[in-house]
Enzyme design. Sequence first.
Site, short mmCIF file in Angstrom:
data_model
loop_
_atom_site.label_atom_id
_atom_site.label_comp_id
_atom_site.label_asym_id
_atom_site.label_seq_id
_atom_site.Cartn_x
_atom_site.Cartn_y
_atom_site.Cartn_z
N HIS A 363 1.15 35.34 -16.40
CA HIS A 363 1.20 35.61 -14.97
C HIS A 363 1.15 34.37 -14.11
O HIS A 363 1.73 34.33 -13.03
CB HIS A 363 0.17 36.66 -14.58
CG HIS A 363 0.72 38.00 -14.88
ND1 HIS A 363 0.66 38.55 -16.14
CD2 HIS A 363 1.47 38.82 -14.13
CE1 HIS A 363 1.32 39.67 -16.12
NE2 HIS A 363 1.82 39.88 -14.92
N GLU A 604 8.94 49.93 -19.21
CA GLU A 604 8.60 48.65 -19.85
C GLU A 604 8.00 48.84 -21.23
O GLU A 604 7.46 47.91 -21.81
CB GLU A 604 7.71 47.80 -18.94
CG GLU A 604 6.58 48.53 -18.28
CD GLU A 604 5.82 47.70 -17.25
OE1 GLU A 604 6.05 46.48 -17.16
OE2 GLU A 604 5.00 48.28 -16.54
N ASP A 628 7.72 43.07 -20.26
CA ASP A 628 6.94 43.83 -21.23
C ASP A 628 7.83 44.54 -22.24
O ASP A 628 7.50 44.60 -23.42
CB ASP A 628 6.06 44.85 -20.50
CG ASP A 628 4.77 44.20 -20.03
OD1 ASP A 628 4.16 43.47 -20.83
OD2 ASP A 628 4.39 44.39 -18.86
N CYS A 675 13.51 44.40 -12.81
CA CYS A 675 12.59 43.47 -12.14
C CYS A 675 11.92 42.49 -13.10
O CYS A 675 11.01 41.78 -12.72
CB CYS A 675 11.55 44.23 -11.33
SG CYS A 675 10.46 45.21 -12.35
C1 PEP Z 1 7.74 43.34 -16.52
O1 PEP Z 1 6.99 43.68 -17.44
O2 PEP Z 1 8.94 43.04 -16.69
C2 PEP Z 1 7.23 43.23 -15.14
C3 PEP Z 1 8.03 42.96 -14.13
O3 PEP Z 1 5.89 43.38 -14.99
P1 PEP Z 1 4.82 42.22 -15.22
O4 PEP Z 1 5.54 40.98 -15.60
O5 PEP Z 1 4.03 42.11 -13.97
O6 PEP Z 1 4.01 42.79 -16.36
MG MG Z 2 5.05 44.58 -16.94
#
Ligand code: PEP
Ligand code: MG
Length: 755
Positions: A363, A604, A628, A675
């Site tokens: 993150h 995901e 994910d 996303c």
């Molecule tokens: C993902 O898993 O692609 C996503 C956008 O969520 P995060 O990266 O916040 O887990």
């Molecule tokens: Mg995710």
Amino acid sequence: MLETLRRIVQEVSAAPDLPSALAVTVNRIRDTMQVAACTVYLADEDNREFVLMATAGLNPQAVGRVRLDRRQGLVGLVAERQEPLNLEDASRHPRFHPIAEIGEDDYHALLGAPLIQYRRVLGVLLVQHTAIRCFQSSEVDFLVTIAAQLASILNHAILSGATQELLNPLKVGARALQGVAGAPGIVIGVIAIPHLLADLDDVPDRLTRNPAAEEAAFQNAIATVEKELREASDRLAPLLPPTEQALFSVYRMMLSSDSLLGETRARIRAGQWAPAAWRDAVLARVRLLEQATDPYLSTRAEDIRDLGRRVLNHLRAEPAQPVAVTGERCVLVAEEMSVAHLAAIPSEQLAAIVCLRGSALSHVALLARAMGIPAVMGLGDRPLGRFEGNTIIVDGYQGRVYLNPDPAMRAEYRQLIAAEAERSTGLGALRDLPAMTRDGHAIPLYAKAGLLTDIAAAGQCGAAGIGLYRTEFAFMVRDSFPSEEEQCQIYRQMLAAFAPQPVVMRTLDIGGDKTLPYFQIKENNPFLGWRGMRFTLDHPDIFLTQLRAMLRANAEWNNLRILFPMITTVEEVDEALRLLAQAHEELQEDGWPTVLPPVGVMIEVPSAAWQAGQLAQRVDFLSVGTNDLTQYLLAVDRDNPRVAGLYDSLHPALLKTVAYIIEQGRATGRPVNLCGEMAADPGAAVLLLGMGVNSLSAGPASVPRVKWAIRSFTLTEAQELARQALAAETVREVHHLINAALRRAGLGEIVHEPE
Ligand code: PEP
Ligand code: MG
């Protein structure tokens, strides 16, 4: 045998540097195996050679000078085969390659073992004897076992750069430390350590201008620890067995040791700051004690280390010393970094992030991307913390850093920075143009955001709204769960900043690598544990508070969309929707003029992908989280640098899964957004467009490049790329297809590395 091995390994680990460690190894092996010579060759990957790095029994002048081509001689053969080679007379082997200056004319028997770590051959360990005989299997076992130990020591040395210094001493100034690309961009800055570090090994080297103050701080820390120990010993005396009680006396004895305190003071007077002076004095003793064969003494090594940490903690409590980098462009370096670390540094000073752990999908890397600053992750076990105040180049494209670069390297990077600035000015011109293909097919391109500070970047990048607002970041930078009112204010600012454009707010997605400092979740397998929707459904109090805050914030602007993360079953969606309806009704009863906004589900997890149709029917849109989805589909931890090479969202299995989700979205009439980070890669974005995705969400820093790529293709070209990529069998093929398409479209400068 085991005892001998343990002793050798202990001695080698205690050696102060790599040359001494290698010298100890070859000497001890020669003595133990009673052979005529033992030699270590190290792989010099830059030059594709093996370098004779240590020997007991061959000509010592050859050390560092004899270099063999990677495929040359018996050394090359051991490396090629990656298994031991046992020859009764090496000189009669067809691959034998005599080298006059190493003096092995009288040697016949030869046993070689490769030094392998994580599939890489780091070197070769050889023993030679004057007799003509085969080595016995117990001797082979011994050499192989010691080779495995040595490989792990070498791997550590490679990571810290020590081998490179030995192999290519002249190239040190241009030496790259390779990690993983976390966020794009290049910066030349000065290392800053976010806060003083927890362990002796992490204490940075700093000089002091005021030794008297440092000495006083040190004296205070010693006195405080003495007092603590006295109190603890009084308190615990009735509860502890005598052996444990004795530990307190040992600690107190160490604390009054003239030599330990005296050495620390001498170092402070010579200009070191107190934590580093203490570190050096303590670690010198730790090394000595660790070498002891007597188990009583070697246990004391851990005690003195522990005592070292206690004193360090009190030194850290002294008023903070000014970081050596005030006013400069800071490159924040830490082993692991939390969002709170980032938020604590003034954003105008924070130029880049370097994180020893984590990967491109951590993150902190995503946040760096959102903030538009470069990040390099997963550099591994390198003592960078010690280099506070030193210059560093961060290359977030290649995932590399250069510590104390030489002038030539600096000049080269300055040029790259200038070229990049020029290109981004060009991209700025695209800001107000739509993300539209050359043949007029437009696709909404949204930005992603995590903190309110992202509003500015997201607003200026030319996106059509916010495709993913990760609400957990606002929870992560606080000391307790934010109240409904606090959340409402944050969400209102976000919605107001983009109205009438949509803002997709994802409900709290914690767990996995995103933990809250005030709500620690300890699990063996956090990514398969209490994450995202699982957590919030088990905590309807937290979930309802968040939903109420979102609905209230939306009353004025009505541009909210709500997104549920980490969905694995249809029941979870049903339950989440029920709670959303409940929050809505309660608010209406309380007189709030709320409406139910469009709702989406994140896809995901493979189970959600295969039920995308059923999930879609329950909601208004789908959003594919490839970050994910890739980790769960390929069984590759998104945060583990060891397997980072296997993590690739362009894996054919992932492409097929995304294609299936898009098809289900089309069949149910629900738009599919993407996303994950994949959408921020211009080549992958074109591929996704060709696959029929309805919108893309990328970090603000990537939006202009993605728009640029989309505007360079026709829809037909993108569809042809998708058709070919979906038929590919390997990740490599997919990269190759994307690169070829980018080159054809005149975007050769952004092709994927490595292909
Ligand atoms: C993902 O898993 O692609 C996503 C956008 O969520 P995060 O990266 O916040 O887990
Ligand atoms: Mg995710």
